[in-house]
Every structure is written in C-alpha cells, then in structure tokens.
Design a protein around this motif. Structure first.
Motif, PDB file in Angstrom:
ATOM      1  N   LEU A  98      13.509  13.357   4.322  1.00  0.00           N
ATOM      2  CA  LEU A  98      14.304  13.464   3.129  1.00  0.00           C
ATOM      3  C   LEU A  98      15.126  12.195   2.929  1.00  0.00           C
ATOM      4  O   LEU A  98      16.053  11.957   3.944  1.00  0.00           O
ATOM      5  N   THR A 110      17.513  11.805   0.443  1.00  0.00           N
ATOM      6  CA  THR A 110      18.356  12.460  -0.439  1.00  0.00           C
ATOM      7  C   THR A 110      19.747  12.609  -0.422  1.00  0.00           C
ATOM      8  O   THR A 110      20.103  12.597   1.121  1.00  0.00           O
ATOM      9  N   GLY A 167      21.411  14.999   0.605  1.00  0.00           N
ATOM     10  CA  GLY A 167      21.672  16.294   1.108  1.00  0.00           C
ATOM     11  C   GLY A 167      20.754  17.366   0.474  1.00  0.00           C
ATOM     12  O   GLY A 167      20.869  17.203  -0.679  1.00  0.00           O
ATOM     13  N   PRO A 168      20.285  18.383   1.387  1.00  0.00           N
ATOM     14  CA  PRO A 168      20.284  18.263   2.782  1.00  0.00           C
ATOM     15  C   PRO A 168      19.509  16.960   3.428  1.00  0.00           C
ATOM     16  O   PRO A 168      18.679  16.474   2.631  1.00  0.00           O
ATOM     17  N   MET A 192      17.952  14.994   7.016  1.00  0.00           N
ATOM     18  CA  MET A 192      17.197  14.996   8.140  1.00  0.00           C
ATOM     19  C   MET A 192      18.021  15.525   9.606  1.00  0.00           C
ATOM     20  O   MET A 192      19.131  15.155   9.665  1.00  0.00           O
ATOM     21  N   GLN A 219      25.642  19.472   5.652  1.00  0.00           N
ATOM     22  CA  GLN A 219      24.101  19.015   5.429  1.00  0.00           C
ATOM     23  C   GLN A 219      23.978  17.601   5.120  1.00  0.00           C
ATOM     24  O   GLN A 219      23.239  17.174   4.313  1.00  0.00           O
ATOM     25  N   PRO A 246      22.156  21.598   9.210  1.00  0.00           N
ATOM     26  CA  PRO A 246      21.761  22.214   7.784  1.00  0.00           C
ATOM     27  C   PRO A 246      22.784  22.744   6.924  1.00  0.00           C
ATOM     28  O   PRO A 246      23.988  22.697   7.749  1.00  0.00           O
ATOM     29  N   PRO A 247      22.837  23.209   5.865  1.00  0.00           N
ATOM     30  CA  PRO A 247      23.776  23.434   4.936  1.00  0.00           C
ATOM     31  C   PRO A 247      24.135  24.835   5.434  1.00  0.00           C
ATOM     32  O   PRO A 247      23.275  25.819   6.078  1.00  0.00           O
ATOM     33  N   THR A 277      15.826  11.543  -4.863  1.00  0.00           N
ATOM     34  CA  THR A 277      16.304  12.239  -6.205  1.00  0.00           C
ATOM     35  C   THR A 277      16.489  11.620  -7.326  1.00  0.00           C
ATOM     36  O   THR A 277      16.405  10.240  -7.582  1.00  0.00           O
TER      37      THR A 277
END
Lengths: 382, 382
Positions: free
Chosen positions: B7, B9, B11-12, B14, B192, B198-199, B325
C-alpha cells in the motif's frame, strides 16, 4: 505455569483463534474489491443475527457511541422520550438523551428487577406519556444481570407513533432479538460481547419508520450521521475509513455464529446460565437478579454475610487466572458478576465454578468442595 | 506468485509485523493493571510524538470522529471560526463546523497550493476576522499532496484570543509537529497513517487554553465529551470500552517510532519525498502540488496529456500488486497520488517507481526504462 486469562466478564470476552488470526494479517485498503467482499459478508451476517431485512450500520466506536448515534439521529431538541432504566446502562440512555436536550421521562426499575411491559403501557397511556416519540430499553443489563422482556415491551408499543430503541450491545448474538418481528426500530450491538470480537465496532439496525424520523432530525452530528452511512452502504462501503481489521474479523466471527446456528447459540447460553445459577444455589449463595428476569449471559451473585466478595474475585483472578467482575456504583463490594457470553462453553463454566469454590474456601466461606461443580455439571448439556 | 499488496496510499498504510502480531493475541480486559501498562506506555509515547506536555486523548473512531470531537468540544453554536481549506480534508472541517451551527468563514486556497500565513493574518486583522474563536488548518492535505506551514501559521496566531486546531491525521509521526512550541491548541491524529497502525483510533492533544474553552462549550456531545476523557485519563483509563487490541498495537508502534527517533523518521520521509519527486521529474511527468508546499508524505502527479492515469494505477495494482490512489472530486482521472508514509523504506519506493515505469510503458507513455528508478536511487539516502 500460567494459562491465558479466561475472561468471564460482561465484555470484552474471549476471541476465537480463527478470528484473532485475521487481525494479524497485513492491512488491506478499504476502497478495494477485496475489502468490499468482507464488508458485504459482514453485512449479510449482521442482518441474519439481527433478524432484520433493514440495513445494519457499522460505526467505529464503542457501544456508547452507538447509543449516542441512535439518539442524535432520530430526535430533535425538545422531543419527549421515555427511558426504561434497569441499571447502569439504562441510566446511560438517560444521560445521553438529557445531554442532547430531549424531554426525558424515566421509569426506574429497582436494580435486579426487569421492566414490566404493563407499567410502560400504563405510562404511555397516561397524560405524562402523551406524545412520547421514542422508548429506550436495555436488553441485557450487565450491571445487574437482568434481561428485559424486549418482545413483551414491543407488544405494548405496537401501533404507537413512537420509535422503539433497544440497547442489545451485550446480548446480540447471545440471546434472541427478533428485530423486525418484535417491531424494534433501532437495535444497537457491540463487537466485544456475544459477537466474539475485540472492542471497536458498534452496529445499529434501522427500520423504515426510524429512517423517516432520521430524515427530520435536527440534532447536530457529522461522524455519526446515519444518512451518510446509508448512502455509503448502498455502495458497499463506509463514509469514513472503517476499522479494516475489525470488519474482517467480524466477517469471520459471524461465519462461526451462523455455522453454529442462532438457535443452538441461544440454547447454549441459556443452558450455561441455568448451570451457573444451579451451582450458585448449590453453594448456598444468593442470586442478585430476580430469577424471573435472570439474564442468559451474566449471573450476579450477592456477597454472603461476612464474606469479602472482592477478595474472592481477586483470588480467582490472581491465583486461577479467571476474571469475573464486581458490582458497579452502589453495588460495589456487594455482588460478583460472572459473564458467560460469546466464546464460552461448559468447560469454561466448570472451571469458573471450580475456581469460585476454591476461592470461597480461602476466604472462610463454608462449602463442600465439588458441590457447585456437580450441580453445574448435572445441568449442563455437554 | 503474488506478493502481499504494497500500500503506497494516503492510508491505511502498511503495518509492521511486530505490531500486527500483537493484534492476534487473546484479548485482555480493559479494566486491569495489565491493560493499564499498555495504555500508560501509549500515552507517554503519544506525548513524545505530539511534542506536548498536555494530555493526548484516545478516541475509538476514524480521524473524522477526532475532527468532529474537536469542533463539538471547544465551541458553542454561533461561534465565529475560520477554516483554511486546501482540499478535501479542509472542506471536511467546513462541513463539520457548519453542521454544528458555527459561524464559518473560509479561506479557500487553490488545490495544489499551500496556505499563506500572511493571508490568514490579513483576514484575522480585517473586520470580517474580528472575534474569530478558532482557526482550523489541515497539516498534510492528502487530496492534493500539499503540506501547510503549521509553524508559520502558528506564528501569526500567537497572542490572539482564538484556538489553533490542526488536522495532523495523516502527518503526525511522519512530519514534524511541535504542538506546544508552535502554539497548537488541538492536534488531531489518526492511527492508520504515519503511525503504522490499523484504522480505528483518533488521538487529540488538548492545550490548557483549549480546556478553558471546552469547559464553557455548549454543543451537545456525550461519546466524544473530552471532560469525561480527561477525568478517566487521570485514572489511566478511558470512559468507555476502548479498542483494546489497537491500544496494545499502538504501544508497540510508538516504541518502534521512538526507537527510530523522530528526527530520523522526519528525515526518512523527507528523503522519500525528494526521491519520489526526482523520479517523477526524470520521467518527464509533472507534479501536481506546488513544490514550495510539497508534502513529505504523499506525491501527486498530473496525468500526462493523452494518458489514462487510472489505467496506469490499475496495472500497478493488478499486475504488480502496488496500490496507489487517484484523484478525488474534480481531480478524478487527472492525478495519481503516491503515499510514502509510515512503514515505508527506499526499497518500497524504488519498487513503486519501477512499477510506475513499467505501467506507463504499457499505456503508451514514452520513457527509457530505469530513468525514474535511477533518479530516485541517486536521491535516496540508503
């Protein structure tokens, strides 16, 4: 050697290994097809456990957040509501509705008793009950060990122009809640109780009637705004980043629940409660909750004369690694509460009763070792 | 063979294995000394990362919940506030403050640019800015790849009778936020993003000045009521059941952060961003964000003329298992965003640039393979 702590509490409760192992996986993004599959599976599972055709919303919050969300979404300042309180969690509804500026009427049921549907009917038919727009009831009042007659209360509310809102935070998945059939407009559940998950998610079902009220509500909210959740749910997603790990865990736990079967789960919990009460009585201890309203998920026990019940709990915890809880507020030091909800079987209960017997002996309570265990064992369907 | 999805991104993001493995442990009860140790360790770690002497509150919610909590706690209906918006998340503050009945003034900065402290000063010194009780700014605007000058804005706010509220949801732990020194009254962070969790958790620091406002606030709130969180924090606990697994994970992630050292982490992120921009430019691509305001945590790239940037992302995702994204709202299809925050190193970035090169080639963009990677490699301090 020390075993992992066995939680026989009203939550958080034990989590199956299959569910826990999902939590250790690398995170995935929440705006993906892969995540969507878990989310859809969870939502389908939730509808079955809630026994509803209506959407069930998933909030990242504790159960209290779910309670606030129900209040903030369905009402407007000044709305008259009735809270039926049977303990700490009923009182929490009083606090939340008061904080949000509603006109709050309260039926206070003595702690240890359950609410009488007839009394609610009488109130609603009286001048004081005129214009009540919502009735709030706790299903499983963990502070006292009482379960309210949600079906019976639903019957007296039928046909009335008010919303029926049930806190099933600790009961959903452990005791029957027929959301649609019993006419409940909002059912609030929490992840960390009978649903065998870690804390962090609240679930709220919303009826058609409740959606109509929600569309007119004038209380401010953004994070908990159900209209945003409904819109996202139609796209199989959430308006804000959800707790990805917990949703994946939930899809797994719901699989386990549906595999065991709701009827079997309700029967298991009822049997655990019967066995627990049988053991308590065989040991000459007194139950705190009126047996007519005794919960299938938690058993409250009065401290025997001259016995420090908190000391008993402490020994169970420190020497036998079994955690049960004490009383809250004015019941502090006066009762002990054994939770038997979620990922709990007969062996767990027998272990708990064994530790209870051993711990009671250590504080000077007279009993013949094995009395409680035998009574439980004779009652348990194992 | 398929590798786990990487990822890259906003968020989330890694999660390190050390953190993830804590999530698979059997649950522990939140009202115990064992849990308290994790909670205290997390709180001490948070204060260091927030660079504050004030309490940092932990909410079970997404970052948006933290934003709402800041609004609902510190203000009353009709209060005049200023939102400085540089994108989607600035706009979210506009929505929340409006929903809660505040008198909302907005400085809209063109997307891709950062806010100019002088413009904020000018507004506050103007008649329209008279009586502003709070200024809301996004630190790292993930929708555009811009980082605002939080320190500089703090300087123009110094000595004024208004609260300074910073959304550092994605930046905290990845870019410097000197909460106390820069005079920020509330800093909101999310689990996250740069914090490698994690979120599910939002963290909010609260200054002495903010507490005074909170004590007078007239907006309704219960679940997010900071006074309840402060009271509980003094007893090393939370008012409602917290997300036990996430708190334990947070105590572990903060350990890793403090072990690496904040200065080293900020330098790592800055270097990743420099390398990413170097690669992008070497490939003849255009950056979306004005380089003067370019974020250390996320790089936005304009779609080259005639190239379907979403197709590039799709290939990176499906063929190379690297998720980046696209644009949000009017930037949909117009930009690509590469997140490089949290548990990300030089190899992860090189892998991403490699996949970007390969995917660009597949959609017909002309480049010499290795150009971007080489530029990145020459910039990276590895």
């Amino acid at each position: 050697m020390r075993k992992d702590k066995l939680l026989m509490t009203p939550g958080p409760t034990m989590i199956p290994h299959k569910v826990r192992e999902t939590m250790a996986r690398q995170i995935i993004h929440h705006r993906t097809k892969e995540f969507e599959r878990y989310f859809v599976k969870m939502n389908e599972g939730l509808k079955k456990v809630f026994q509803t055709q209506n959407p069930v919303l998933t909030l990242v919050s504790s159960g209290t957040g779910g309670m606030e969300a129900a209040v903030a979404n369905a009402f407007s300042p000044g709305d008259k509501v009735l809270v039926v309180s049977t303990g700490v969690f009923g009182d929490r509804f009083v606090k939340i509705t008061t904080r949000f500026g509603l006109d709050v009427k309260v039926i206070n049921v003595p702690w240890g008793c359950g609410a009488d549907p007839e009394e609610i009917k009488k109130f609603l038919d009286s001048p004081e009950g005129d214009g009540v727009k919502g009735v709030f009831v706790t299903h499983n009042e963990t502070s006292t060990g009482v379960a309210n007659d949600i079906k019976g209360i639903g019957e007296v509310l039928k046909g009335r122009d008010c919303l029926y809102i049930v806190d099933a935070i600790s009961s959903l998945g452990g005791m029957e809640v027929k959301t649609d059939e019993w006419g409940i407009d909002m059912v609030i559940a929490g992840s960390q109780k009978a649903l065998m998950l870690p804390p962090g998610l609240a679930f709220v079902s919303v009826s058609e009637k409740a959606w109509k009220a929600i569309e007119k509500s004038k209380l401010p909210k953004f994070y908990f705004d159900f209209l945003a959740y409904r819109k996202s749910l139609n796209d199989n997603t959430t308006p804000y980043t959800t707790a990805v790990s917990l949703v994946i865990a939930a899809s797994e736990a719901l699989d386990m629940i549906l595999e065991e079967g709701l009827e079997n789960i309700f029967a298991r919990h009822r049997n655990l409660a019967e066995a627990c009460r049988a053991a308590v009585k065989a040991l000459g201890l007194e139950l705190f909750a009126d047996e007519r309203y005794a919960s299938d998920l938690i058993t409250s026990i009065k401290a025997p004369e001259g016995i420090d019940i908190d000391q008993v709990r402490k020994i169970m915890n420190l020497q036998y690694d079994i955690m049960v809880t004490g009383g809250q507020q004015h019941l502090k030091g006066k009762i002990m509460r054994i939770g038997h909800m979620g990922y709990v079987d007969g062996f767990d209960l027998l272990k708990t009763i064994t530790a209870l017997e051993l711990s009671l002996l250590k504080v000077g309570y007279k009993l013949e070792l094995g009395t409680g265990v035998t009574a439980a064992l004779k009652t348990l369907k194992m």
